[in-house]
Design a protein around this motif. Structure first.
Motif, PDB file in Angstrom:
ATOM      1  N   TRP A 136      -0.027   4.545  -9.168  1.00 10.81           N
ATOM      2  CA  TRP A 136      -1.415   4.110  -9.384  1.00 10.81           C
ATOM      3  C   TRP A 136      -1.533   3.571 -11.014  1.00 10.81           C
ATOM      4  CZ3 TRP A 136      -3.163   3.373  -5.004  1.00 10.81           C
ATOM      5  CH2 TRP A 136      -3.031   4.142  -3.927  1.00 10.81           C
ATOM      6  N   PRO A 162     -10.666   5.024  -3.442  1.00  8.91           N
ATOM      7  CA  PRO A 162     -10.725   3.726  -3.224  1.00  8.91           C
ATOM      8  C   PRO A 162     -10.656   2.887  -4.565  1.00  8.91           C
ATOM      9  CG  PRO A 162     -12.197   4.824  -1.853  1.00  8.91           C
ATOM     10  CD  PRO A 162     -11.688   5.895  -2.663  1.00  8.91           C
ATOM     11  N   PRO A 218      -5.460  -0.028   4.825  1.00  7.12           N
ATOM     12  CA  PRO A 218      -4.286   0.478   4.447  1.00  7.12           C
ATOM     13  C   PRO A 218      -3.730   1.803   4.981  1.00  7.12           C
ATOM     14  CG  PRO A 218      -5.860   1.095   2.734  1.00  7.12           C
ATOM     15  CD  PRO A 218      -6.588  -0.032   3.889  1.00  7.12           C
ATOM     16  N   ASP A 234      -8.747  -4.039   4.377  1.00  6.44           N
ATOM     17  CA  ASP A 234      -7.133  -4.146   4.174  1.00  6.44           C
ATOM     18  C   ASP A 234      -6.531  -3.414   5.280  1.00  6.44           C
ATOM     19  OD1 ASP A 234      -6.926  -5.989   2.156  1.00  6.44           O
ATOM     20  OD2 ASP A 234      -6.552  -4.653   0.841  1.00  6.44           O
ATOM     21  N   ALA A 279      -2.722   4.110   3.314  1.00  6.07           N
ATOM     22  CA  ALA A 279      -2.788   5.100   2.411  1.00  6.07           C
ATOM     23  C   ALA A 279      -4.199   5.686   2.221  1.00  6.07           C
ATOM     24  CB  ALA A 279      -2.573   4.392   0.912  1.00  6.07           C
ATOM     25  N   THR A 290       0.815  -1.351   0.113  1.00  5.35           N
ATOM     26  CA  THR A 290      -0.071   0.093  -0.015  1.00  5.35           C
ATOM     27  C   THR A 290       0.762   1.162   0.078  1.00  5.35           C
ATOM     28  OG1 THR A 290      -0.018   0.041   2.271  1.00  5.35           O
ATOM     29  CG2 THR A 290      -1.965  -1.056   1.308  1.00  5.35           C
ATOM     30  N   MET A 324     -11.066  -1.509   1.127  1.00  5.62           N
ATOM     31  CA  MET A 324     -10.145  -0.851   1.983  1.00  5.62           C
ATOM     32  C   MET A 324     -10.375  -1.057   3.535  1.00  5.62           C
ATOM     33  SD  MET A 324      -9.480   2.685  -0.210  1.00  5.62           S
ATOM     34  CE  MET A 324      -8.009   3.489   0.825  1.00  5.62           C
ATOM     35  N   HIS A 341      -8.971   3.715  -7.233  1.00  6.89           N
ATOM     36  CA  HIS A 341      -7.468   3.765  -7.625  1.00  6.89           C
ATOM     37  C   HIS A 341      -6.770   2.810  -6.884  1.00  6.89           C
ATOM     38  CE1 HIS A 341      -7.273   7.959  -9.119  1.00  6.89           C
ATOM     39  NE2 HIS A 341      -8.175   7.179 -10.060  1.00  6.89           N
ATOM     40  N   TYR A 342      -7.012   2.692  -5.397  1.00 12.75           N
ATOM     41  CA  TYR A 342      -6.591   1.281  -4.451  1.00 12.75           C
ATOM     42  C   TYR A 342      -6.832   0.053  -5.097  1.00 12.75           C
ATOM     43  CZ  TYR A 342      -5.692  -1.354  -0.607  1.00 12.75           C
ATOM     44  OH  TYR A 342      -5.149  -2.483   0.365  1.00 12.75           O
ATOM     45  N   GLN A 368      -4.702  -0.631  -7.999  1.00 16.89           N
ATOM     46  CA  GLN A 368      -3.133  -1.078  -7.658  1.00 16.89           C
ATOM     47  C   GLN A 368      -3.079  -2.640  -6.858  1.00 16.89           C
ATOM     48  OE1 GLN A 368      -1.953   0.194  -3.698  1.00 16.89           O
ATOM     49  NE2 GLN A 368       0.035   1.339  -4.734  1.00 16.89           N
ATOM     50  N   GLN A 369      -4.009  -2.859  -6.063  1.00 18.73           N
ATOM     51  CA  GLN A 369      -3.925  -3.933  -5.536  1.00 18.73           C
ATOM     52  C   GLN A 369      -4.317  -5.184  -6.352  1.00 18.73           C
ATOM     53  OE1 GLN A 369      -2.940  -4.625  -2.234  1.00 18.73           O
ATOM     54  NE2 GLN A 369      -2.234  -2.467  -2.692  1.00 18.73           N
ATOM     55  N   CYS A 422      -6.384   7.462  -0.388  1.00 16.94           N
ATOM     56  CA  CYS A 422      -6.555   7.576  -1.844  1.00 16.94           C
ATOM     57  C   CYS A 422      -7.952   7.386  -2.327  1.00 16.94           C
ATOM     58  CB  CYS A 422      -5.434   6.684  -2.196  1.00 16.94           C
ATOM     59  SG  CYS A 422      -6.009   5.081  -2.174  1.00 16.94           S
TER      60      CYS A 422
END
Length: 107
Positions: free
Chosen positions: A8, A92, A86, A84, A88, A3, A81, A94-95, A98-99, A90
């Motif tokens: 991204w 959600p 995280p 997790d 970070a 994270t 989120m 985009h998260y 990324q994940q 950001c």
């Protein structure tokens, strides 16, 4: 799970190797059906569901629609989120991208 400050990924990069949306709908439905009553869904389920809903929202956005699809994607992304937790802060969605990209690289 990472994270940190990784870039991204764009949706095209994040979902480059993703199965078709129809296949992912089938996978998430089957995973939910197969879950023993009273047990919680694992991270893979929430990640794949959030990614699927993000992909649907992206296609709806591209067509100039997407109110309900966008809302569903945002709710699922927030759920991931929350799971997790995280460090970070950001967007959600985009998260999720990324994940998902990180998870897909490990498959």
């Amino acid at each position: 799970m990472s994270t940190g400050t990784e870039q991204w990924p764009t949706p095209d990069t994040a979902y480059a190797t993703a199965p078709s949306m129809v296949r992912e709908i089938g996978w998430t439905a089957q995973a939910a059906i197969d879950k023993p009553f009273g047990t919680r869904m694992g991270r893979e389920f929430w990640l794949r569901k959030a990614a699927l809903l993000d992909r649907i929202a992206l296609s709806e956005e591209a067509a100039g629609h997407g109110g309900d699809a966008i809302e569903a994607a945002e709710v699922a992304a927030a759920r991931l989120m929350d799971l997790d937790d995280p460090d970070a802060i950001c967007d959600p969605r985009h998260y999720v991208r990324q994940q998902y990209a990180l998870w897909a690289d490990e498959q």
